[in-house]
Design a protein around this motif. Structure first.
Motif, PDB file in Angstrom:
ATOM      1  N   ARG A  28     -25.283  -6.603  -8.117  1.00  0.00           N
ATOM      2  CA  ARG A  28     -26.093  -5.779  -8.963  1.00  0.00           C
ATOM      3  C   ARG A  28     -27.213  -5.170  -7.860  1.00  0.00           C
ATOM      4  NH1 ARG A  28     -25.908  -6.581 -14.995  1.00  0.00           N
ATOM      5  NH2 ARG A  28     -23.719  -6.096 -15.205  1.00  0.00           N
ATOM      6  N   ALA A  64     -38.794  -8.102 -17.992  1.00  0.00           N
ATOM      7  CA  ALA A  64     -38.394  -7.376 -16.870  1.00  0.00           C
ATOM      8  C   ALA A  64     -36.785  -7.113 -16.692  1.00  0.00           C
ATOM      9  CB  ALA A  64     -38.726  -8.073 -15.635  1.00  0.00           C
ATOM     10  N   ARG A  65     -36.423  -5.852 -16.711  1.00  0.00           N
ATOM     11  CA  ARG A  65     -35.069  -5.330 -16.727  1.00  0.00           C
ATOM     12  C   ARG A  65     -34.754  -4.728 -15.263  1.00  0.00           C
ATOM     13  NH1 ARG A  65     -33.166  -6.628 -21.576  1.00  0.00           N
ATOM     14  NH2 ARG A  65     -31.181  -5.431 -21.027  1.00  0.00           N
ATOM     15  N   ARG A  66     -33.480  -4.938 -14.913  1.00  0.00           N
ATOM     16  CA  ARG A  66     -33.038  -4.533 -13.760  1.00  0.00           C
ATOM     17  C   ARG A  66     -32.061  -3.543 -13.984  1.00  0.00           C
ATOM     18  NH1 ARG A  66     -30.100  -8.536  -9.851  1.00  0.00           N
ATOM     19  NH2 ARG A  66     -28.772  -8.748 -11.803  1.00  0.00           N
ATOM     20  N   LEU A  67     -32.501  -2.418 -13.200  1.00  0.00           N
ATOM     21  CA  LEU A  67     -31.426  -1.225 -13.571  1.00  0.00           C
ATOM     22  C   LEU A  67     -30.509  -1.204 -12.110  1.00  0.00           C
ATOM     23  CD1 LEU A  67     -30.926   1.546 -15.366  1.00  0.00           C
ATOM     24  CD2 LEU A  67     -31.968   2.600 -13.413  1.00  0.00           C
ATOM     25  N   SER A  68     -29.433  -1.166 -12.289  1.00  0.00           N
ATOM     26  CA  SER A  68     -28.288  -1.008 -11.426  1.00  0.00           C
ATOM     27  C   SER A  68     -27.530   0.078 -11.425  1.00  0.00           C
ATOM     28  CB  SER A  68     -27.292  -2.292 -11.167  1.00  0.00           C
ATOM     29  OG  SER A  68     -28.169  -3.545 -11.219  1.00  0.00           O
ATOM     30  N   ILE A  69     -27.571   1.042 -10.574  1.00  0.00           N
ATOM     31  CA  ILE A  69     -26.672   2.119 -10.609  1.00  0.00           C
ATOM     32  C   ILE A  69     -25.262   1.806 -10.586  1.00  0.00           C
ATOM     33  CG2 ILE A  69     -26.099   4.557  -9.747  1.00  0.00           C
ATOM     34  CD1 ILE A  69     -29.068   4.285 -10.302  1.00  0.00           C
ATOM     35  N   PHE A  70     -24.675   0.902  -9.919  1.00  0.00           N
ATOM     36  CA  PHE A  70     -23.217   0.410  -9.826  1.00  0.00           C
ATOM     37  C   PHE A  70     -23.495  -0.976  -9.999  1.00  0.00           C
ATOM     38  CE2 PHE A  70     -22.952   4.206  -7.024  1.00  0.00           C
ATOM     39  CZ  PHE A  70     -22.153   4.938  -7.712  1.00  0.00           C
ATOM     40  N   ILE A  91     -28.910   8.712 -15.801  1.00  0.00           N
ATOM     41  CA  ILE A  91     -28.682   7.531 -15.025  1.00  0.00           C
ATOM     42  C   ILE A  91     -27.768   6.461 -15.824  1.00  0.00           C
ATOM     43  CG2 ILE A  91     -29.509   5.442 -14.020  1.00  0.00           C
ATOM     44  CD1 ILE A  91     -30.005   7.561 -12.027  1.00  0.00           C
ATOM     45  N   PHE A 112     -25.665   7.084 -17.973  1.00  0.00           N
ATOM     46  CA  PHE A 112     -24.127   7.292 -18.003  1.00  0.00           C
ATOM     47  C   PHE A 112     -23.461   6.362 -17.228  1.00  0.00           C
ATOM     48  CE2 PHE A 112     -25.074  11.469 -19.695  1.00  0.00           C
ATOM     49  CZ  PHE A 112     -23.966  11.440 -20.481  1.00  0.00           C
ATOM     50  N   ILE A 113     -23.832   5.814 -16.286  1.00  0.00           N
ATOM     51  CA  ILE A 113     -22.935   5.055 -15.268  1.00  0.00           C
ATOM     52  C   ILE A 113     -23.452   3.628 -15.010  1.00  0.00           C
ATOM     53  CG2 ILE A 113     -21.315   6.553 -14.069  1.00  0.00           C
ATOM     54  CD1 ILE A 113     -23.509   6.795 -12.004  1.00  0.00           C
ATOM     55  N   SER A 114     -24.747   3.533 -15.337  1.00  0.00           N
ATOM     56  CA  SER A 114     -25.643   2.303 -14.680  1.00  0.00           C
ATOM     57  C   SER A 114     -25.488   1.340 -15.745  1.00  0.00           C
ATOM     58  CB  SER A 114     -27.149   2.649 -14.363  1.00  0.00           C
ATOM     59  OG  SER A 114     -27.550   3.166 -15.694  1.00  0.00           O
ATOM     60  N   CYS A 115     -26.080   0.103 -15.325  1.00  0.00           N
ATOM     61  CA  CYS A 115     -26.158  -0.731 -16.212  1.00  0.00           C
ATOM     62  C   CYS A 115     -27.613  -1.562 -16.036  1.00  0.00           C
ATOM     63  CB  CYS A 115     -24.898  -1.847 -16.089  1.00  0.00           C
ATOM     64  SG  CYS A 115     -24.933  -2.458 -14.523  1.00  0.00           S
ATOM     65  N   ASP A 116     -28.152  -2.297 -17.014  1.00  0.00           N
ATOM     66  CA  ASP A 116     -29.193  -3.035 -16.914  1.00  0.00           C
ATOM     67  C   ASP A 116     -29.067  -4.303 -17.303  1.00  0.00           C
ATOM     68  OD1 ASP A 116     -29.420  -2.276 -19.692  1.00  0.00           O
ATOM     69  OD2 ASP A 116     -31.733  -2.383 -19.304  1.00  0.00           O
ATOM     70  N   ASP A 117     -29.954  -5.251 -16.839  1.00  0.00           N
ATOM     71  CA  ASP A 117     -29.957  -6.601 -17.242  1.00  0.00           C
ATOM     72  C   ASP A 117     -31.082  -7.246 -17.170  1.00  0.00           C
ATOM     73  OD1 ASP A 117     -29.731  -6.781 -14.734  1.00  0.00           O
ATOM     74  OD2 ASP A 117     -28.338  -8.184 -14.668  1.00  0.00           O
ATOM     75  N   LYS A 118     -31.765  -8.371 -17.767  1.00  0.00           N
ATOM     76  CA  LYS A 118     -33.046  -8.990 -17.974  1.00  0.00           C
ATOM     77  C   LYS A 118     -33.000  -9.862 -16.652  1.00  0.00           C
ATOM     78  CE  LYS A 118     -35.881 -11.508 -20.844  1.00  0.00           C
ATOM     79  NZ  LYS A 118     -35.885 -12.323 -22.137  1.00  0.00           N
TER      80      LYS A 118
END
Lengths: 792, 282
Positions: free
Chosen positions: A755, A773-779, B15, B17-23
């Motif tokens: 990630r 804090a949140r991490r944005l992952s494209i894939f 973005i 649409f395909i992305s994901c986010d986590d803390k």
């Protein structure tokens, strides 16, 4: 001026010593499809006399009267030799065979590892051909030129899903991207996930990271020269592919009784066909397509005309939310003329345009913007003698900038019609450059480019108190708009401001022995147009702006020195380069700047400067079952903007800060392994230091919200980025002895599902009020893909 | 106005649409605390505006959850620069400083003076007027999503002058209000429409506006400088570091530390007129 005198003297000297010499010239083509070959080596065996074919496959050699063995070699092709008796000027055209006949030939163009090129002064250049690019593992199976060059040292991007690329710490707008000589303003589809170049229509690409030849100008970081295929002039050929995201089809073949050929290639995504099935997406449409066209006609041996074109679009509709269209269009009409065996010329008339349109239904607004240019250019190559080759020419570009036009979508809209000032400009240049073999070991490439840029009238500009569009508010300590005290109207016939610059270019190569050389170069270049963007990522709605009364042209000096070496009979090559560059007048944006829809952009910017330096290592293996390269870059890229006349300390308190494209370490490996006739495997591994970002250094309560406070720009970094991609190509056995050739490409992008943070958001949880804090992952996971390619 | 377009939101939607986010846990830098002055003298149309409160606090490290940073013992005074009348605010010992005889006058200029820890902070601002809200409507079709209820307020922008507005909307029961700022740059002299909608959350149907929900909407007339300030503040609050936003910056209000310039205060001294509606979704 002094430099040009030296040039002239060197030139004269070489002419004076000319003896009884004759020339041989001609064109080099691929035997199977008639494509002209760029970058092949043509030399006389046993001498140091050689040449490299130009973009149109043309070569010319001059030598003393005698009998020679002419050798033509091009990696991936069979080498041919021919006895020639040089007792008169002559033209010999060659056609050579590919060394292998599989669908996707493993051809890796290690230009520096070629025998004669180790002495060629040109440095900081990388060439890749379509076959190499096609076999690299890519996201969702979409072959991508822009992603492939990012595996080279000194080239990075802002991450997945962002458009453009960065060369040696430069901004994306500092790259001159040419598709068949036409300027491409936006290189991406789908907001950066895919590039606009359809690999089926591309012959090769060449990237100059520095040491930019004098014939190119107008951008200060790099030149990405993408050339389309001419089209098969021998047989009708159809190439195509079906992938998860898009499908491609390219048709090429002979025309005009084999005097010419054509290529038509199209590519379209088709996810939108399935969107209506999914209830949540039924009102949405996301798609892109592009069309490439090229045709040429050989009038006679000395005259050939080419017509090429490109049209691409992105469509992005999210039900009632937004409708967005954007894309490039370009066309180029060229005339190649060979005056005689020593003088080659090309005249081009080029058009290019980038435009976008956004309709925002919810606020009843319709917004369009575009940039257009016409370019007329005439380039000549004069093969003066066996040790001197001259390139010279002129060009003129007219620009039309339409930064924005706002219309109400219907009568009930609260929006008033408004058009931001249209801007016009003319950029003209003349250049001359020489490649000069001074001694057996020392070769120089020196040139001069004279460029001028006129911002043309036909618009009104604001005048500011003390001529300051931005002023420093001493009390509060912020930069804000200057006081407008009136306006000046400029007539259409009048020039608002004209800039003239001399851009010297110099390269030296000293051959240490048969296998190694050192090179050094200096490039001065000037850029007159700027992409206005205060965001980390280039977006499709960023607008271009010309230099003028308030915006100065960017000027860059780049110094580079390198060491090049071949090992083990040219199986391996090593390139080591180190560079330093500085850029004057790099635009920087004041805190809180707002660029979109702003007419007087000068009130949002300060003139800054940038500097970058680094060390690049490229080790390639370009022969054998395993081929590939390892690249590593250690670099720094910084910028600052002082207050200057506007007063105050400057942006970021006047301190140098990391540019968003600063990557301390950038490491990549790419390789392919020919397991057997059926299977081929490829892999990429990338590791780079995280992107510089600005993290909050505190919080306070205002209006009941937790507001983050910030200090120095880009002083923090995202976690390191790394990723492994794998792909396997299956070529069925039955391909042999039949016309229909096919292959399957299976890919895994982000194979260990890292990630990688595209960004880190800092926000307050609405339910608990706690900051997080949140991490944005494209894939966030492995992205598998499958593609079927065919050819007949 | 173009900020309404919120292009950053647009691209973030894409973005998503395909992305994901986590803390995740992130180490952030820690700056020394600063004084925060929330001096919002807001005068509701049709009232006397005599009662006003100014809040003083200090900033804390970003991830601190105890926000008990009320500033007690400061001296707070507002002066009307046109009439020279002085208003001394009374320390309530909880970070609030109040007064009950403030006299708001449209277009008059006011100066705030705060003395805290031996340092003096000042700020000057003009009282801006605001147009009345003429209508409130709810619909499905307005807004971003046609399946979610939205509410729109209407008001008439005065023609031929630059106007700046701030909106504050809060649903009863929510912890936080939402702020938005707007200028009439592209719509001068027209009837303005401003809609409010909450995005649908498929896991929680109560998230969006539903019949029976009560919202309070305030419309403020603000100065150009405050517009610049609050726009940047809201933008940074909403985007918090997405790749399509500008590099986040130090947000400077109008409170100057005249004793020690470098130690400026966060917050802002605003003087506005506002009107409000409370609406119950049908």
């Amino acid at each position: 001026m002094k430099k040009s005198l030296v040039c002239l003297c060197l030139f004269m000297t070489s002419l004076l010593f000319a003896q009884e010499k004759y020339s041989v010239n001609g064109t080099l083509k691929d035997k199977k499809n008639g494509e002209t070959l760029f970058g092949a080596t043509v030399y006389l065996k046993g001498t140091t006399n050689g040449a490299v074919t130009n973009e149109y496959g043309f070569y010319s050699l001059t030598a003393e009267k005698g009998t020679y063995t002419l050798v033509i070699s091009f990696l991936g092709y069979e080498t041919i030799t021919q006895e020639i008796v040089l007792d008169a000027d002559q033209t010999i055209n060659f056609e050579i065979n590919e060394a292998s006949t599989t669908l996707e030939t493993v051809v890796l163009e290690a230009e520096e590892s070629e025998r004669l090129n180790i002495r060629k002064p040109q440095m900081s250049v990388s060439k890749l051909n379509a076959a190499t690019i096609k076999q690299m593992p890519v996201v969702l199976g979409e072959v991508d030129v822009i992603k492939s060059i990012q595996l080279l040292p000194g080239v990075t991007s802002s991450g997945e899903g962002t458009a453009g690329f960065n060369v040696r710490g430069g901004a994306a707008d500092q790259n001159l991207v040419l598709l068949d000589e036409a300027i491409i303003y936006n290189t991406s589809h789908f907001f950066g996930f895919f590039s606009v170049f359809n690999a089926d229509a591309i012959k090769d690409i060449k990237l100059y990271k520095g040491d930019i030849p004098a014939k190119f100008g107008g951008r200060i970081s790099s030149v990405l020269d993408v050339r389309q295929k001419d089209g098969n002039s021998k047989n009708l050929e159809i190439n195509g592919g079906v992938g998860l995201i898009s499908s491609r089809l390219a048709v090429e073949g002979p025309m005009f009784n084999k005097k010419g050929s054509f290529l038509v290639a199209g590519r379209t995504s088709y996810a939108h066909l399935f969107m209506p099935i999914i209830d949540e997406l039924k009102d949405d449409k996301i798609s892109f397509y592009d069309l490439n066209l090229k045709t040429n006609y050989e009038i006679d041996e000395n005259n050939r005309i080419y017509l090429s074109g490109y049209f691409g679009r992105d469509i992005f509709d999210i039900s009632k939310f937004v409708k967005n269209r954007y894309g490039n269009a370009s066309a180029n009409l060229r005339w190649n003329h060979v005056f005689n065996e020593k003088l080659f010329s090309n005249l081009s008339l080029i058009y290019s345009k980038y435009d976008y349109r956004i309709i925002l239904d919810f606020i009843k607004l319709d917004w369009i913007a575009d940039i257009k240019n016409f370019n007329l250019k005439y380039d000549l190559g004069y093969y003066a003698s066996d040790n001197l080759k001259l390139d010279f020419g002129v060009s003129a570009i007219t620009y039309d900038f339409n930064p924005g036009e706002v219309r109400p979508t219907d009568a009930s809209s609260p929006i008033n019609y408004r058009k931001l000032d249209q801007k016009r400009a003319l950029e003209a240049a003349a250049y001359i450059s020489a490649e000069h073999q001074l001694t057996d070991k020392l070769t120089a490439q020196y040139g001069l480019r004279l460029s001028t840029f006129s911002r043309l009238g036909g618009q009104t500009l604001s005048d500011y108190a003390n001529d300051l569009p931005v002023v420093y508010n001493e009390d509060i300590g912020i930069y804000e708009e200057g006081e407008e005290i009136g306006t000046t109207a400029y007539k259409k016939s009048e020039s608002i401001k004209t800039f003239t610059n001399v851009e010297p270019r110099l390269g030296l190569s000293y051959q240490l022995n048969d296998e190694s050389s050192v090179k050094a170069s200096y490039t001065r270049s000037v850029q007159y147009v700027h992409l206005l963007s205060n965001t980390v990522s280039v977006t499709p709605v960023d607008v271009w702006a010309p230099s003028g009364r308030y915006i100065q042209p960017q000027k860059s000096n780049q110094y580079a020195i390198g060491y090049y070496r071949n090992f083990n009979d040219k199986t391996y090559s090593l390139e080591l380069e180190t560079y330093y560059k500085n850029v004057d007048n790099r635009i920087d944006y004041i805190d809180g700047s707002n660029l979109i829809g702003t007419n007087n952009i000068e009130t949002e910017i300060l003139n800054g400067e940038a500097r970058a330096y680094g060390l690049e290592v490229l080790l390639r293996k370009s022969k054998g079952k395993f081929q590939g390269w390892f690249s590593y870059t250690l670099s720094k890229s910084e910028q600052r903007a002082l207050g200057g006349n506007a007063g105050g300390p400057g942006i970021n308190k006047g301190n140098w800060y990391n540019t968003p494209y600063d990557r301390t370490h950038d490491f990549s490996i790419t390789g392919s392994y020919d397991f057997n006739e059926k299977w081929k495997f490829s892999a990429n591994f990338v590791y780079q230091t995280g992107r510089p970002v600005t993290y909050p250094n505190g919080q306070y309560e205002y209006e009941g919200l937790s507001i983050a406070s910030f200090d120095q720009r880009n002083a923090n970094r995202l976690p390191a980025y790394h990723r492994l991609d794998l792909s396997a190509t299956l070529t069925p056995n039955k391909n042999k002895n039949r016309r229909w050739q096919s292959e399957w490409v299976f890919g895994l992008y982000n194979a260990y599902a890292r990630r990688n943070a595209a960004s880190i958001f800092f926000s307050q949880d609405f339910d608990t009020g706690v900051n997080e804090a949140r991490r944005l992952s494209i894939f966030g996971s492995v992205i598998p893909s499958i593609t079927y390619n065919f050819k007949f | 106005m173009i900020k309404t377009i919120k292009l950053t939101v647009l691209f973030t939607v894409l973005i998503a649409f395909i992305s994901c986010d986590d803390k995740i846990d992130v180490d952030v830098p820690e700056a020394a605390p600063r004084l925060v002055i929330e001096a919002s003298l807001d005068w509701e149309k049709g009232t006397s505006g005599n009662n006003q409160t100014i809040k003083l606090s200090t900033s804390t490290p970003y991830f601190d959850t105890t926000l008990n940073t009320s500033v007690i013992g400061a001296s707070v005074k507002v002066t009307n620069n046109n009439s020279n009348v002085e208003y001394n605010f009374i320390d309530q010992n909880d970070g609030n400083y109040t007064i009950d005889n403030f006299v708001p006058v449209i277009n008059d200029s006011y100066t705030l003076e705060v003395i805290y820890n031996g340092e003096t902070y000042t700020a000057t601002e003009r009282l801006m007027s605001v147009a009345p809200i003429t209508n409130v409507q709810q619909s499905l079709e307005g807004g971003f999503d046609d399946e979610v209820l939205d509410v729109t307020i209407f008001f008439d922008d005065p023609a031929g002058e630059e106007n700046f507005y701030m909106f504050r909307i809060k649903e009863e029961g929510d912890l936080f209000a939402e702020l938005e700022a707007e200028s009439d740059e592209f719509s001068d002299g027209n009837t303005q429409e401003e809609f409010f909608e909450k995005a649908r959350d498929n896991d929680d149907e109560t998230e969006e506006y539903n019949p029976g929900d009560i919202v309070n909407i305030k419309l403020y007339g603000i100065s150009e400088r405050y517009y610049n300030y609050i726009t940047l503040l809201v933008e940074q609050y909403d985007t918090g570091g997405d790749p399509f936003s500008a590099i986040p910056a130090e947000i400077k209000g109008n409170c100057i530390n005249v004793t020690n310039e470098a130690n400026y205060a966060f917050g802002y001294f605003r003087v506005t007129e506002f009107n409000q509606v409370t609406y119950t979704f049908q």
